[in-house]
Scaffold this active site. Structure first.
Site, PDB file in Angstrom:
ATOM      1  N   ASP A 125      35.072  28.329  43.159  1.00 52.99           N
ATOM      2  CA  ASP A 125      36.360  28.035  42.527  1.00 52.99           C
ATOM      3  C   ASP A 125      37.431  28.072  43.596  1.00 52.99           C
ATOM      4  O   ASP A 125      37.383  28.897  44.511  1.00 52.99           O
ATOM      5  CB  ASP A 125      36.662  29.021  41.396  1.00 52.99           C
ATOM      6  CG  ASP A 125      36.689  30.474  41.852  1.00 52.99           C
ATOM      7  OD1 ASP A 125      37.756  30.963  42.264  1.00 52.99           O
ATOM      8  OD2 ASP A 125      35.631  31.135  41.804  1.00 52.99           O
TER       9      ASP A 125
ATOM     10  N   ASP B  34      41.767  31.192  32.427  1.00 56.90           N
ATOM     11  CA  ASP B  34      41.674  32.342  33.324  1.00 56.90           C
ATOM     12  C   ASP B  34      42.641  33.394  32.802  1.00 56.90           C
ATOM     13  O   ASP B  34      43.855  33.275  32.940  1.00 56.90           O
ATOM     14  CB  ASP B  34      42.040  31.894  34.744  1.00 56.90           C
ATOM     15  CG  ASP B  34      42.068  33.037  35.753  1.00 56.90           C
ATOM     16  OD1 ASP B  34      41.879  34.205  35.346  1.00 56.90           O
ATOM     17  OD2 ASP B  34      42.280  32.751  36.945  1.00 56.90           O
TER      18      ASP B  34
ATOM     19  N   GLU C  32      43.384  37.421  32.925  1.00 59.40           N
ATOM     20  CA  GLU C  32      43.056  38.629  33.687  1.00 59.40           C
ATOM     21  C   GLU C  32      44.326  39.421  33.941  1.00 59.40           C
ATOM     22  O   GLU C  32      45.393  39.105  33.411  1.00 59.40           O
ATOM     23  CB  GLU C  32      42.392  38.243  35.013  1.00 59.40           C
ATOM     24  CG  GLU C  32      43.246  37.314  35.871  1.00 59.40           C
ATOM     25  CD  GLU C  32      42.577  36.953  37.194  1.00 59.40           C
ATOM     26  OE1 GLU C  32      42.551  37.840  38.078  1.00 59.40           O
ATOM     27  OE2 GLU C  32      42.087  35.814  37.328  1.00 59.40           O
TER      28      GLU C  32
END
Length: 283
Positions: free
Chosen positions: A82, A171, A173
């Protein structure tokens, strides 16, 4: 520009320690945890976050894990990477030659940031035969989940059933810009995530992948189990095993097992062979 403080090298908000090791013919650089903003620390610029930034800062390298103990067997799994703007123009042919067969590129963050290197990274990986996808770095403190899903889809986060394009990734987090859970309660966070996922599915016809770490998921959603039946899991854990998964998921689809240096991107595994990878991409 790099600034040295207390013998720790800070590079664009990421502190790192290099460890010599070989991974698919490339130099592996393992990063040590970078502290999130504290008193006297500099808060990263909005838009500068990358996949695993918060995970590395909070979870770091699992205790006992070293360069030698990170997974090296590819039996039944497929290597991926990534990348974000940190990697700039990526040498995709080199990565393909090293065994990388899938890649995700950061497309957007919030509702104002677009990766300036997105075209080279997203199209370049596709051009050399790598199955590619895009991810969105969530900032639930800035705008709503549905609005961020729209922004993501409108700026590269779409999906097509060509067997070469992976579904988009949320994503979600630790917050690199402030409080861990973006100022939201556990129920508010679950609602925000649900709003994003529902809008992405409505716009693209695919269920988005959720990238997260078990510790964050437990802390900020109360270890909510309601997405496991519909949304694939991309687990982040820098160790020799993926460890305990968040509630609701019996297995992971992808695993980010190390956070590497700027040059080659973070390394990941798809939980299956290349045939399964293409099947997953096709939907």
């Amino acid at each position: 520009m790099e600034v040295v403080r207390s013998s720790i090298v800070l590079s664009r908000g990421r502190s790192r320690l290099t460890v010599t090791g070989v991974l698919t013919g490339l130099l592996l650089t393992l990063s040590v945890p970078a502290a999130l903003p504290e008193s006297g620390a500099v808060t990263p610029e909005r838009g500068s976050a990358y996949m695993g930034m918060g995970v590395l800062a909070h979870d770091g390298i699992a205790r006992g894990a070293t360069a030698d103990s990170l997974p090296d067997s590819r039996t039944g799994q497929t290597e991926g990477v990534d990348v974000s703007s940190y990697q700039r123009d990526v040498a995709w042919s080199t990565l393909y030659g090293s065994g990388v067969r899938w890649a995700y590129t950061k497309a957007t963050e919030g509702t104002s940031y677009k990766n300036a290197y997105f075209t080279q990274q997203y199209t370049g990986s596709y051009d050399v035969g790598i199955v590619r996808g895009a991810y969105h770095f969530a900032t639930p403190d800035s705008t709503g989940g549905a609005a961020q899903a729209d922004y993501f889809v409108n700026h590269g986060g779409g999906w097509s059933a060509d067997g070469k394009t992976l579904p988009g990734v949320l994503d979600i987090e630790w917050n690199p810009y402030g409080g861990d859970c973006y100022g939201k309660s556990k129920s508010q966070m679950v609602t925000w995530i649900r709003d994003f996922l529902n809008r992405y599915k409505a716009r693209t016809g695919r269920a988005a992948v959720i990238y997260t770490a078990t510790n964050w998921w437990t802390q900020c959603t109360g270890n909510y189990s309601g997405f496991g039946a519909t949304n694939p899991l991309w687990i982040a854990r820098y160790a020799s095993t993926p460890g305990t998964l968040p509630a609701g998921w019996a297995y992971y689809t992808m695993w980010q097992y190390t956070s590497t240096g700027k040059t080659v991107g973070d390394h990941d595994r798809f939980n299956g062979g290349t045939t399964q990878l293409k099947t997953f991409a096709s939907g």
